[in-house]
Design a protein around this motif. Structure first.
Motif, PDB file in Angstrom:
ATOM      1  N   PRO A 117       0.826  -1.201   0.000  1.00  0.00           N
ATOM      2  CA  PRO A 117       0.000   0.000   0.000  1.00  0.00           C
ATOM      3  C   PRO A 117       0.866   1.259   0.000  1.00  0.00           C
ATOM      4  O   PRO A 117       1.935   1.301   0.602  1.00  0.00           O
ATOM      5  CB  PRO A 117      -0.808  -0.101   1.287  1.00  0.00           C
ATOM      6  N   SER A 118       0.386   2.263  -0.693  1.00  0.00           N
ATOM      7  CA  SER A 118       1.078   3.536  -0.794  1.00  0.00           C
ATOM      8  C   SER A 118       0.214   4.606  -0.123  1.00  0.00           C
ATOM      9  O   SER A 118      -1.021   4.523  -0.168  1.00  0.00           O
ATOM     10  CB  SER A 118       1.288   3.867  -2.276  1.00  0.00           C
ATOM     11  N   PRO A 119       0.817   5.621   0.479  1.00  0.00           N
ATOM     12  CA  PRO A 119       0.004   6.664   1.115  1.00  0.00           C
ATOM     13  C   PRO A 119      -0.822   7.431   0.082  1.00  0.00           C
ATOM     14  O   PRO A 119      -0.459   7.504  -1.085  1.00  0.00           O
ATOM     15  CB  PRO A 119       1.036   7.578   1.780  1.00  0.00           C
ATOM     16  N   PRO A 136      -5.577  15.298  -4.639  1.00  0.00           N
ATOM     17  CA  PRO A 136      -6.340  14.494  -5.603  1.00  0.00           C
ATOM     18  C   PRO A 136      -6.919  15.324  -6.743  1.00  0.00           C
ATOM     19  O   PRO A 136      -7.108  14.828  -7.850  1.00  0.00           O
ATOM     20  CB  PRO A 136      -7.457  13.857  -4.776  1.00  0.00           C
ATOM     21  N   SER A 137      -7.189  16.594  -6.505  1.00  0.00           N
ATOM     22  CA  SER A 137      -7.724  17.463  -7.552  1.00  0.00           C
ATOM     23  C   SER A 137      -6.720  17.617  -8.695  1.00  0.00           C
ATOM     24  O   SER A 137      -7.090  17.560  -9.872  1.00  0.00           O
ATOM     25  CB  SER A 137      -8.079  18.826  -6.959  1.00  0.00           C
ATOM     26  N   LEU A 138      -5.449  17.798  -8.376  1.00  0.00           N
ATOM     27  CA  LEU A 138      -4.406  17.890  -9.393  1.00  0.00           C
ATOM     28  C   LEU A 138      -4.317  16.580 -10.171  1.00  0.00           C
ATOM     29  O   LEU A 138      -4.210  16.586 -11.400  1.00  0.00           O
ATOM     30  CB  LEU A 138      -3.059  18.212  -8.745  1.00  0.00           C
ATOM     31  N   PHE A 139      -4.382  15.465  -9.473  1.00  0.00           N
ATOM     32  CA  PHE A 139      -4.340  14.153 -10.118  1.00  0.00           C
ATOM     33  C   PHE A 139      -5.476  14.030 -11.121  1.00  0.00           C
ATOM     34  O   PHE A 139      -5.262  13.634 -12.273  1.00  0.00           O
ATOM     35  CB  PHE A 139      -4.447  13.053  -9.056  1.00  0.00           C
ATOM     36  N   VAL A 146      -3.059   5.520 -19.623  1.00  0.00           N
ATOM     37  CA  VAL A 146      -4.011   6.505 -19.086  1.00  0.00           C
ATOM     38  C   VAL A 146      -5.228   5.787 -18.507  1.00  0.00           C
ATOM     39  O   VAL A 146      -5.739   6.164 -17.453  1.00  0.00           O
ATOM     40  CB  VAL A 146      -4.424   7.521 -20.174  1.00  0.00           C
ATOM     41  N   ASN A 147      -5.670   4.724 -19.166  1.00  0.00           N
ATOM     42  CA  ASN A 147      -6.786   3.940 -18.648  1.00  0.00           C
ATOM     43  C   ASN A 147      -6.454   3.376 -17.274  1.00  0.00           C
ATOM     44  O   ASN A 147      -7.284   3.386 -16.367  1.00  0.00           O
ATOM     45  CB  ASN A 147      -7.125   2.813 -19.629  1.00  0.00           C
ATOM     46  N   LYS A 148      -5.231   2.877 -17.108  1.00  0.00           N
ATOM     47  CA  LYS A 148      -4.839   2.289 -15.827  1.00  0.00           C
ATOM     48  C   LYS A 148      -4.824   3.327 -14.702  1.00  0.00           C
ATOM     49  O   LYS A 148      -5.307   3.055 -13.611  1.00  0.00           O
ATOM     50  CB  LYS A 148      -3.454   1.634 -15.927  1.00  0.00           C
ATOM     51  N   VAL A 149      -4.272   4.529 -14.955  1.00  0.00           N
ATOM     52  CA  VAL A 149      -4.233   5.534 -13.883  1.00  0.00           C
ATOM     53  C   VAL A 149      -5.616   6.133 -13.637  1.00  0.00           C
ATOM     54  O   VAL A 149      -5.926   6.531 -12.517  1.00  0.00           O
ATOM     55  CB  VAL A 149      -3.195   6.659 -14.141  1.00  0.00           C
ATOM     56  N   HIS A 162       0.256   5.922  -7.658  1.00  0.00           N
ATOM     57  CA  HIS A 162      -0.516   6.257  -8.853  1.00  0.00           C
ATOM     58  C   HIS A 162      -0.026   7.572  -9.458  1.00  0.00           C
ATOM     59  O   HIS A 162       0.016   7.723 -10.680  1.00  0.00           O
ATOM     60  CB  HIS A 162      -2.009   6.351  -8.523  1.00  0.00           C
ATOM     61  N   PHE A 163       0.360   8.526  -8.611  1.00  0.00           N
ATOM     62  CA  PHE A 163       0.891   9.788  -9.114  1.00  0.00           C
ATOM     63  C   PHE A 163       2.252   9.574  -9.787  1.00  0.00           C
ATOM     64  O   PHE A 163       2.557  10.215 -10.791  1.00  0.00           O
ATOM     65  CB  PHE A 163       0.993  10.831  -8.001  1.00  0.00           C
TER      66      PHE A 163
END
Length: 143
Positions: free
Chosen positions: A21-23, A28-31, A52-55, A66-67
């Motif tokens: 797990p990652s923090p 999240p808005s920028l993501f 792009v589909n994966k992220v 994910h970032f």
């Protein structure tokens, strides 16, 4: 990211099936804004569609990992600005290809299916989609 080091693939060649797990990502808005922009870019850059589909599957709760995946896509784009869709007018033959990846996603067991259509040598339409239900066989996934 204007001075970033380019990479040759939009996703990592070595993908871990099960990762630690990652923090959560702090913005999240920028993501979501970056993923939305990349989704728009896939109209002319089908080479980044899978990545792009994966992220985009993690827009509800992005993590730091994910970032990092998102930044890798941006680094790939930085090094491949010369890539685009060629347009040719040499043939009027319509050709279509379809395939699916049965049980390809280990986390939810859902299949991914996709197609692409060519008019002559020019790619005119394509799609990749994770199927809504779990297929019980490869035949069902293809159907």
């Amino acid at each position: 990211m204007t001075n970033c080091k380019s990479v040759v693939t939009p996703t990592s060649v070595k993908s871990a099936k099960i990762s630690s797990p990652s923090p959560d990502f702090h913005n999240p808005s920028l993501f979501r804004q970056l993923v939305g922009s990349l989704q728009y870019l896939t109209l002319t850059r089908p080479d980044i569609t899978y990545a792009v589909n994966k992220v985009s599957q993690h827009m509800h709760q992005p993590s730091e990992k994910h970032f990092e995946d998102l930044k890798r896509i941006l680094r790939y784009i930085h090094g491949s600005l010369h890539i685009g869709l060629p347009l040719y007018s040499n043939s009027i033959t319509l050709t279509a290809y379809v395939d699916s990846d049965w049980d390809g996603e280990q986390s939810d067991r859902k299949s991914t299916s996709g197609y692409c259509m060519f008019f002559g040598n020019t790619l005119t339409s394509w799609s990749v989609k994770k199927q809504a239900t779990v297929a019980r066989s490869s035949t069902e996934a293809e159907y």
